[in-house]
Structures are given as C-alpha cells and as structure tokens.
Design a protein around this motif. Structure first.
Motif, PDB file in Angstrom:
ATOM      1  N   THR A   1     -50.497   5.182  34.527  1.00  0.00           N
ATOM      2  CA  THR A   1     -50.974   4.420  35.694  1.00  0.00           C
ATOM      3  C   THR A   1     -49.899   3.497  36.251  1.00  0.00           C
TER       4      THR A   1
ATOM      5  N   ILE B   1     -46.852   4.411  37.059  1.00  0.00           N
ATOM      6  CA  ILE B   1     -45.910   5.157  37.904  1.00  0.00           C
ATOM      7  C   ILE B   1     -46.162   4.790  39.370  1.00  0.00           C
ATOM      8  N   THR B   2     -45.065   4.548  40.100  1.00  0.00           N
ATOM      9  CA  THR B   2     -45.189   4.111  41.494  1.00  0.00           C
ATOM     10  C   THR B   2     -44.677   5.172  42.470  1.00  0.00           C
ATOM     11  N   ASP B   3     -45.112   5.040  43.713  1.00  0.00           N
ATOM     12  CA  ASP B   3     -44.611   5.914  44.778  1.00  0.00           C
ATOM     13  C   ASP B   3     -43.097   5.761  44.913  1.00  0.00           C
ATOM     14  N   GLU B   4     -42.626   4.528  44.831  1.00  0.00           N
ATOM     15  CA  GLU B   4     -41.192   4.254  44.971  1.00  0.00           C
ATOM     16  C   GLU B   4     -40.388   4.945  43.864  1.00  0.00           C
ATOM     17  N   GLN B   5     -40.953   4.993  42.704  1.00  0.00           N
ATOM     18  CA  GLN B   5     -40.284   5.655  41.583  1.00  0.00           C
ATOM     19  C   GLN B   5     -40.126   7.156  41.850  1.00  0.00           C
ATOM     20  N   VAL B   6     -41.159   7.787  42.349  1.00  0.00           N
ATOM     21  CA  VAL B   6     -41.091   9.221  42.661  1.00  0.00           C
ATOM     22  C   VAL B   6     -40.103   9.459  43.794  1.00  0.00           C
ATOM     23  N   ILE B   7     -40.107   8.599  44.791  1.00  0.00           N
ATOM     24  CA  ILE B   7     -39.132   8.709  45.889  1.00  0.00           C
ATOM     25  C   ILE B   7     -37.717   8.589  45.344  1.00  0.00           C
TER      26      ILE B   7
ATOM     27  N   ARG C   1     -36.612  11.774  43.707  1.00  0.00           N
ATOM     28  CA  ARG C   1     -36.194  12.752  44.725  1.00  0.00           C
ATOM     29  C   ARG C   1     -34.796  12.421  45.240  1.00  0.00           C
TER      30      ARG C   1
ATOM     31  N   ASP D   1     -39.881  18.264  43.479  1.00  0.00           N
ATOM     32  CA  ASP D   1     -41.240  17.975  43.035  1.00  0.00           C
ATOM     33  C   ASP D   1     -41.579  18.813  41.804  1.00  0.00           C
TER      34      ASP D   1
END
Length: 176
Positions: free
Chosen positions: A126, A128-134, A137, A143
C-alpha cells in the motif's frame, strides 16, 4: 533438521507422483524443496507453474536475482538466499553488488529503485506511489518489467516460506 519428509516418484501419490516423475525424467534428479513440496500437489503444481512463468519474465535475470537476494534476507530462508547468491554469481553479478542486494539496494540507481519496489511489495504494497512507478518508467522499465516484480516477490515468498516451514536449510540440501 527437516520437518517434512522428502518424497520420490515411488513414494508420492496421485498428481504429485506424476509431477515428480516428469521432473526426474527431464532433469535426472529433484531437489529437497521440490521433493518435499510433493506432499501438496497444489503447492508443487503452483510452484512449478509460477517458476516456469517467471522464466519468461521481461525483467533481466541479473536484476531479478538481486531482488530475490534482498527479499530472502528479509524472509530469512538460508536455502533460498544461497541459491540466489549462487545464481547471481553465475550470471556475473559482482560481490559488491551481491552485498548491496543483501542490504536492499544497488550502486545502479535503476536497480536500486526496482529493488526498493520489490521490498515494498514484500513489506507494504500500500506504500507504493504513482510517482514511484513513473520514476521506474523513467529508469527504462516497461510496465511488463514492473509487473514482473510482483511475480519475482511472490515466487520468493512461496519458496522461502515453504523451506522455512519444512525446515530445509543449506546444510540439509542435496540439490536444487
């Protein structure tokens, strides 16, 4: 000392007997974990399917082995840790990077970021952030490679937890 007995194609029953016989015919022998997993055809079959699926992962093997090392340090499975350190060495990962993986990081920022993600998946998904996934990338991970991390972590949780339950240790190991 192992808590569960090892099975062979001769001592296993039903689907487990068939799975073990197939493995022995293809590989010549089976390791302690697999022979012990045969007590549960569901666990053995699930492990074999997930293991084969992760063999087709997009994530680089050198990176996935470092993830596995980091996860197994936390989980505490010496048998898995030894196997993943050996695999990392065989793939050419140097000793400094193996030690960094044990500490949950890497000198390479991209690999450090993916190890961090893996450890979050293990500990607290829980967080994990959007910024981390960005950022992953931006480090060049697709993905698909990012999604593969969940599979690597899940496979490590399965194998490590099973070995810990079964009491399998590096000292008891007779082969993979």
């Amino acid at each position: 000392m192992p808590r569960l007995t090892r099975l062979t194609p001769d001592t296993a029953v039903g689907a487990s007997r068939d799975l073990l016989a197939d493995l022995v015919s293809r590989h010549g022998r089976i390791g302690d974990m697999v022979s012990t997993m045969a007590h549960s055809p569901a666990v053995l079959g699930g492990y074999l399917q997930l293991s084969r699926a992760m063999g087709r992962a997009k994530l680089d093997r050198r990176t996935s082995e470092r993830i596995s090392i980091a996860v197994q340090v936390l989980q505490g499975c010496g048998l898995c840790l030894d196997a993943h350190v050996g695999a990392a060495r065989a793939l050419g990962v140097d000793e400094d990077e193996i030690e960094r993986a044990r500490a949950g990081t890497s000198a390479d920022p991209a690999i450090a970021a993916i190890i961090t993600l893996a450890l979050q998946i293990y500990r607290e998904p829980t967080s994990i952030t959007d910024e981390q996934v960005i950022a992953l990338r931006e480090h060049g991970y697709s993905d698909r490679a990012i999604a593969d991390v969940v599979g690597v972590v899940a496979l490590n949780i399965l194998t490590g937890a099973f070995n810990l339950l079964a009491g399998l240790t590096p000292e008891d190991a007779t082969g993979a």
